[in-house]
Design a protein around this motif. Structure first.
Motif, PDB file in Angstrom:
ATOM      1  N   GLY A  36     102.096  51.804 -15.298  1.00  0.00           N
ATOM      2  CA  GLY A  36     102.436  50.886 -14.226  1.00  0.00           C
ATOM      3  C   GLY A  36     101.411  49.786 -14.079  1.00  0.00           C
ATOM      4  N   GLY A  37     101.794  48.771 -13.319  1.00  0.00           N
ATOM      5  CA  GLY A  37     100.876  47.679 -13.063  1.00  0.00           C
ATOM      6  C   GLY A  37     100.143  47.892 -11.754  1.00  0.00           C
ATOM      7  N   VAL A  50     106.934  53.186  -3.316  1.00  0.00           N
ATOM      8  CA  VAL A  50     106.929  54.640  -3.248  1.00  0.00           C
ATOM      9  C   VAL A  50     106.134  55.261  -4.389  1.00  0.00           C
ATOM     10  CG1 VAL A  50     109.126  54.750  -2.009  1.00  0.00           C
ATOM     11  CG2 VAL A  50     109.114  54.917  -4.504  1.00  0.00           C
ATOM     12  N   LYS A  51     105.952  54.508  -5.471  1.00  0.00           N
ATOM     13  CA  LYS A  51     105.169  54.981  -6.600  1.00  0.00           C
ATOM     14  C   LYS A  51     104.275  53.838  -7.077  1.00  0.00           C
ATOM     15  CE  LYS A  51     107.279  57.583  -9.512  1.00  0.00           C
ATOM     16  NZ  LYS A  51     108.181  58.023 -10.602  1.00  0.00           N
ATOM     17  N   SER A  52     103.000  54.110  -7.202  1.00  0.00           N
ATOM     18  CA  SER A  52     102.043  53.083  -7.570  1.00  0.00           C
ATOM     19  C   SER A  52     102.402  52.429  -8.905  1.00  0.00           C
ATOM     20  CB  SER A  52     100.638  53.686  -7.668  1.00  0.00           C
ATOM     21  OG  SER A  52      99.687  52.709  -8.042  1.00  0.00           O
ATOM     22  N   GLY A  53     102.394  51.098  -8.919  1.00  0.00           N
ATOM     23  CA  GLY A  53     102.641  50.354 -10.139  1.00  0.00           C
ATOM     24  C   GLY A  53     104.076  50.286 -10.581  1.00  0.00           C
ATOM     25  N   LYS A  54     105.021  50.773  -9.754  1.00  0.00           N
ATOM     26  CA  LYS A  54     106.437  50.808 -10.126  1.00  0.00           C
ATOM     27  C   LYS A  54     107.310  50.235  -9.012  1.00  0.00           C
ATOM     28  CE  LYS A  54     105.545  53.707 -13.649  1.00  0.00           C
ATOM     29  NZ  LYS A  54     105.735  53.387 -15.069  1.00  0.00           N
ATOM     30  N   LEU A  55     108.344  49.528  -9.386  1.00  0.00           N
ATOM     31  CA  LEU A  55     109.455  49.266  -8.483  1.00  0.00           C
ATOM     32  C   LEU A  55     110.488  50.323  -8.829  1.00  0.00           C
ATOM     33  CD1 LEU A  55     110.822  47.413  -6.328  1.00  0.00           C
ATOM     34  CD2 LEU A  55     111.969  46.292  -8.265  1.00  0.00           C
ATOM     35  N   THR A  56     110.607  51.346  -7.999  1.00  0.00           N
ATOM     36  CA  THR A  56     111.490  52.477  -8.288  1.00  0.00           C
ATOM     37  C   THR A  56     112.876  52.164  -7.737  1.00  0.00           C
ATOM     38  OG1 THR A  56     109.590  53.954  -8.072  1.00  0.00           O
ATOM     39  CG2 THR A  56     111.770  54.959  -8.100  1.00  0.00           C
ATOM     40  N   TYR A  79     120.108  45.696 -13.502  1.00  0.00           N
ATOM     41  CA  TYR A  79     118.729  45.963 -13.925  1.00  0.00           C
ATOM     42  C   TYR A  79     117.976  44.654 -14.130  1.00  0.00           C
ATOM     43  CZ  TYR A  79     114.740  47.760 -16.499  1.00  0.00           C
ATOM     44  OH  TYR A  79     113.451  48.060 -16.897  1.00  0.00           O
ATOM     45  N   ASP A  80     118.611  43.712 -14.823  1.00  0.00           N
ATOM     46  CA  ASP A  80     117.939  42.442 -15.095  1.00  0.00           C
ATOM     47  C   ASP A  80     117.660  41.655 -13.818  1.00  0.00           C
ATOM     48  OD1 ASP A  80     117.886  43.009 -17.758  1.00  0.00           O
ATOM     49  OD2 ASP A  80     119.342  41.473 -18.372  1.00  0.00           O
ATOM     50  N   LEU A  81     118.586  41.714 -12.863  1.00  0.00           N
ATOM     51  CA  LEU A  81     118.357  40.991 -11.608  1.00  0.00           C
ATOM     52  C   LEU A  81     117.205  41.614 -10.818  1.00  0.00           C
ATOM     53  CD1 LEU A  81     121.956  40.149 -10.310  1.00  0.00           C
ATOM     54  CD2 LEU A  81     120.303  38.613 -11.376  1.00  0.00           C
ATOM     55  N   LEU A  82     117.153  42.935 -10.749  1.00  0.00           N
ATOM     56  CA  LEU A  82     116.055  43.559 -10.015  1.00  0.00           C
ATOM     57  C   LEU A  82     114.743  43.483 -10.784  1.00  0.00           C
ATOM     58  CD1 LEU A  82     117.551  46.612  -8.108  1.00  0.00           C
ATOM     59  CD2 LEU A  82     116.999  44.318  -7.303  1.00  0.00           C
ATOM     60  N   ASP A  83     114.827  43.239 -12.079  1.00  0.00           N
ATOM     61  CA  ASP A  83     113.590  43.034 -12.837  1.00  0.00           C
ATOM     62  C   ASP A  83     112.904  41.728 -12.420  1.00  0.00           C
ATOM     63  OD1 ASP A  83     112.265  44.782 -14.559  1.00  0.00           O
ATOM     64  OD2 ASP A  83     112.555  43.469 -16.282  1.00  0.00           O
ATOM     65  N   LEU A  84     113.662  40.803 -11.852  1.00  0.00           N
ATOM     66  CA  LEU A  84     113.047  39.591 -11.300  1.00  0.00           C
ATOM     67  C   LEU A  84     112.062  39.966 -10.199  1.00  0.00           C
ATOM     68  CD1 LEU A  84     116.216  37.287 -10.980  1.00  0.00           C
ATOM     69  CD2 LEU A  84     114.492  37.252 -12.810  1.00  0.00           C
ATOM     70  N   VAL A  85     112.441  40.948  -9.383  1.00  0.00           N
ATOM     71  CA  VAL A  85     111.564  41.423  -8.308  1.00  0.00           C
ATOM     72  C   VAL A  85     110.351  42.129  -8.889  1.00  0.00           C
ATOM     73  CG1 VAL A  85     111.391  42.871  -6.261  1.00  0.00           C
ATOM     74  CG2 VAL A  85     113.513  41.623  -6.718  1.00  0.00           C
ATOM     75  N   VAL A  91     104.764  44.558 -11.377  1.00  0.00           N
ATOM     76  CA  VAL A  91     104.911  45.988 -11.649  1.00  0.00           C
ATOM     77  C   VAL A  91     106.072  46.207 -12.603  1.00  0.00           C
ATOM     78  CG1 VAL A  91     103.961  46.657  -9.415  1.00  0.00           C
ATOM     79  CG2 VAL A  91     106.434  46.346  -9.641  1.00  0.00           C
ATOM     80  N   GLU A  92     106.241  47.452 -13.067  1.00  0.00           N
ATOM     81  CA  GLU A  92     107.362  47.813 -13.920  1.00  0.00           C
ATOM     82  C   GLU A  92     108.505  48.368 -13.077  1.00  0.00           C
ATOM     83  OE1 GLU A  92     105.976  50.627 -16.727  1.00  0.00           O
ATOM     84  OE2 GLU A  92     104.772  49.177 -17.857  1.00  0.00           O
ATOM     85  N   GLN A  93     109.716  48.188 -13.574  1.00  0.00           N
ATOM     86  CA  GLN A  93     110.880  48.793 -12.930  1.00  0.00           C
ATOM     87  C   GLN A  93     111.129  50.175 -13.530  1.00  0.00           C
ATOM     88  OE1 GLN A  93     115.672  47.980 -12.096  1.00  0.00           O
ATOM     89  NE2 GLN A  93     114.461  46.445 -13.182  1.00  0.00           N
TER      90      GLN A  93
END
Length: 281
Positions: A36-37, A50-56, A79-85, A91-93
């Motif tokens: 994670g970032g 909710v989890k360090s370094g992750k957009l869960t 997935y691609d749209l929320l990867d913008l966030v 952080v990683e999704q």
């Protein structure tokens, strides 16, 4: 309509903890990175993940082309749209595959299983009471799927027949709403794959689901056809925890990034990638 993937654990008791963690995420997710970032950007934006370094992100797989597994990795339009966030927060999704009702009821957020929820989710009043929901990112409607050589062209043609619907979806709501008037039986399936496979096998005579999943399905399965559209006027949104500072900030962040993506053309490129056409104006 709608579990998944990758996690790391550290403590001296890691052996048993890791086995448990893997069992909870074994169904799918993003394996593109090894760790994670930093949470610094998220914290600066008022967001506690909710989890360090992750957009869960919670979803219910598969719902192609919105979210589905390609090998061990979850991919898709949502997935691609929320990867913008995720990228904006540095952080990683990570995707978690769970029952769809846990997302739409808000239970997944209350249990801190995820930061956001995706699944081509129709924005409805009951869901707005349970969830913080983003601005609409796509319009949708329900359609009727049958075998290519089928004589059925409408709900009225299906009197005495069986229609497949996916559990906890607006497609099921629509099928249930009109079954008495048209005299068909509704069979409920846990996911999209089961629903469509039962049309192909002949166990059900037709199926109702979102246009965004059934038109791509037909393009890959020419022995099927979409024969009717129902003007349900649906709009999709992403979910987060209601009445929660982090949930509110994540919704605001997505709305901001969606507006930017539509103005700079990146939304159109993501849309074309998955639907092979430009979004309607």
């Amino acid at each position: 309509m709608n579990q998944i993937l990758r996690t790391s654990r550290r403590t001296v008791a890691a052996a048993s903890a890791a086995v448990l963690a893997l069992s909870l995420v074994a169904c799918g997710g993003d394996d593109s990175g090894s760790g994670g970032g930093s949470d610094d950007k998220a914290k600066a934006a008022g967001i506690t993940l909710v989890k360090s370094g992750k957009l869960t992100v919670c979803t219910h797989l598969p719902y192609k082309p919105f979210e589905f597994k390609d090998g061990t990795k979850v991919v898709g339009f949502d997935y691609d749209l929320l990867d913008l966030v995720a990228k904006d927060l540095g952080v990683e999704q990570e995707v978690v595959n769970i029952e769809w009702s846990q997302i739409t009821s808000g239970a997944a957020f209350a249990a801190k299983k995820c930061d956001m929820g995706m699944g081509a989710m129709t924005i409805r009043e009951d869901r707005q009471k349970a969830l913080a929901i983003t601005d609409p990112y796509m319009d949708a409607t329900q359609v009727l799927l049958v075998k290519k050589d089928s004589p059925y062209k409408s709900l009225a043609d299906l009197k005495g027949k069986k229609i497949g619907a996916q559990a906890d979806t607006t497609g099921k709501d629509y099928a249930d709403k009109y079954k008495a008037a048209n005299g068909y039986e509704v069979l409920v399936f846990a996911d999209l794959t089961l629903q469509t496979n039962n049309v192909k096998s002949g166990r059900v005579d037709a199926a109702i689901n979102d246009n965004g999943v059934l038109y791509p399905f037909v393009s890959e399965n020419p022995d099927t056809a979409v024969v009717a559209e129902f003007d349900t006027g649906e709009k999709y949104g992403f979910a987060a925890k209601k009445d929660d500072p982090s949930g509110t900030k994540l919704v605001e962040k997505f709305n901001e990034l969606l507006k930017k993506a539509k103005s700079d053309g990146s939304y159109t490129e993501i849309y074309k990638k998955w639907f092979k056409t430009e979004p309607k104006k």
